[in-house]
Design an enzyme around this catalytic site. Sequence first.
Site, PDB file in Angstrom:
ATOM      1  N   CYS A 124       0.866  13.355 -44.527  1.00  0.00           N
ATOM      2  CA  CYS A 124       1.103  13.910 -43.193  1.00  0.00           C
ATOM      3  C   CYS A 124       0.332  13.132 -42.133  1.00  0.00           C
ATOM      4  O   CYS A 124      -0.869  13.349 -41.954  1.00  0.00           O
ATOM      5  CB  CYS A 124       0.706  15.383 -43.178  1.00  0.00           C
ATOM      6  SG  CYS A 124       0.842  16.127 -41.551  1.00  0.00           S
ATOM      7  N   CYS A 150      -1.217  15.254 -39.374  1.00  0.00           N
ATOM      8  CA  CYS A 150      -2.439  15.965 -39.750  1.00  0.00           C
ATOM      9  C   CYS A 150      -3.627  15.005 -39.850  1.00  0.00           C
ATOM     10  O   CYS A 150      -4.727  15.323 -39.421  1.00  0.00           O
ATOM     11  CB  CYS A 150      -2.292  16.646 -41.110  1.00  0.00           C
ATOM     12  SG  CYS A 150      -0.707  17.401 -41.417  1.00  0.00           S
ATOM     13  N   ASP A 151      -3.423  13.831 -40.432  1.00  0.00           N
ATOM     14  CA  ASP A 151      -4.557  12.973 -40.810  1.00  0.00           C
ATOM     15  C   ASP A 151      -4.673  11.682 -40.004  1.00  0.00           C
ATOM     16  O   ASP A 151      -5.667  10.958 -40.150  1.00  0.00           O
ATOM     17  CB  ASP A 151      -4.446  12.597 -42.304  1.00  0.00           C
ATOM     18  CG  ASP A 151      -4.452  13.834 -43.198  1.00  0.00           C
ATOM     19  OD1 ASP A 151      -5.088  14.829 -42.805  1.00  0.00           O
ATOM     20  OD2 ASP A 151      -3.827  13.797 -44.269  1.00  0.00           O
TER      21      ASP A 151
END
Length: 309
Positions: free
Chosen positions: A135, A138-139
């Site tokens: 992701c 997200c990261d």
Amino acid sequence: MSQELHDVIIIGGGPAGLTAGLYTSRAKLSTLLVERMIMGGQVMTTTKVENYPGFPGGVDGPDLMMRFQEHCQEFGLQIDYGEVENLIDRGDEKIVVVDGKELRARCVIITTGAEPRKLGVDGEQEFTGRGVSYCATCDGAFFRDVPVAIIGGGDTAAEEALFLTRFASKVYIIHRRDQLRATKILQERIFAHEKIEVIWNTEIDRVVGDSSGMQSVELKDRVSGETRPLELQGLFVAIGVTPKAHFLAEVLELDDDGHILTDPECRTSMDGVFAAGDVRKKILKQIATAVGDGAVAAIMAEKYLMDRE
Ligand code: NAP
């Protein structure tokens, strides 16, 4: 969780589940939606949704899902959290087993969606969370001023590559063929971006690193067969998704890839159980089609209940 008999239990809180919940609760059917973790599904990992109608200029994925949820709750949709483990057919009553507890419903709509597919190469699991991610939204921010790569050639890979250019010094797209599957508009943006380089006809053989995290990947050219290392701090895997229906394999008909088989009206092989969104076998997986499915499943569930009264 209560032991009341719900008219409808919806399993999964992405766009399909929330749309089904909007329709059934607005139809005054007592509806409980059970979500495993975070409401909103895969859209929660999308920074900007550009192809959902009604939002010129695009809309932030989590914002869109918050609106979906608020809209459902206006009509009294109940939401609870837990992991659904099984579904039992008792004719006019279905039992949904959530964290070992039995919930009762007259019919069920499954909207569990899909999750990222794994590459299945050496080092992938070892370095997940230490360089390997599924992701970018997200990261991505953890990878400032370092080279990263995305593997995959679809819309997800293309969108995530563009997103990662905000942070990384260089973004490679590693793709196994010589053309991308992503939509034209995304391809044009990719080819025009100075930070992005596409490595064609190439696959990853293994992820290499040490105690500090991943350091490189071993690339294999699918045409020449040659291998070479590529230094990277981050690898984002975007090679498609697998449906989350394995827990239903004993009770519903699935295809070879694990999608729930339905008729065009979202009926599964179990009477009174419907499936909608990415978890069911269908041609196009988009927010718009998940919404369409959710509405169809809800109307069919309502009809199923009316036929029994
Ligand atoms: P996808 O369209 O299935 O693309 C997966 C990509 O990964 C393909 O390019 C495929 O290569 C490659 N791939 C598959 N297995 C691989 C492996 N083992 N090793 C290396 N590469 C592999 O998946 P997605 O991009 O996640 O999209 C899923 C669905 O969501 C699609 O319907 C997509 O249109 C939709 N989506 C839409 C949007 C949007 O409209 N804004 C955004 C994200 C996703 P090949 O091309 O060679 O098969």
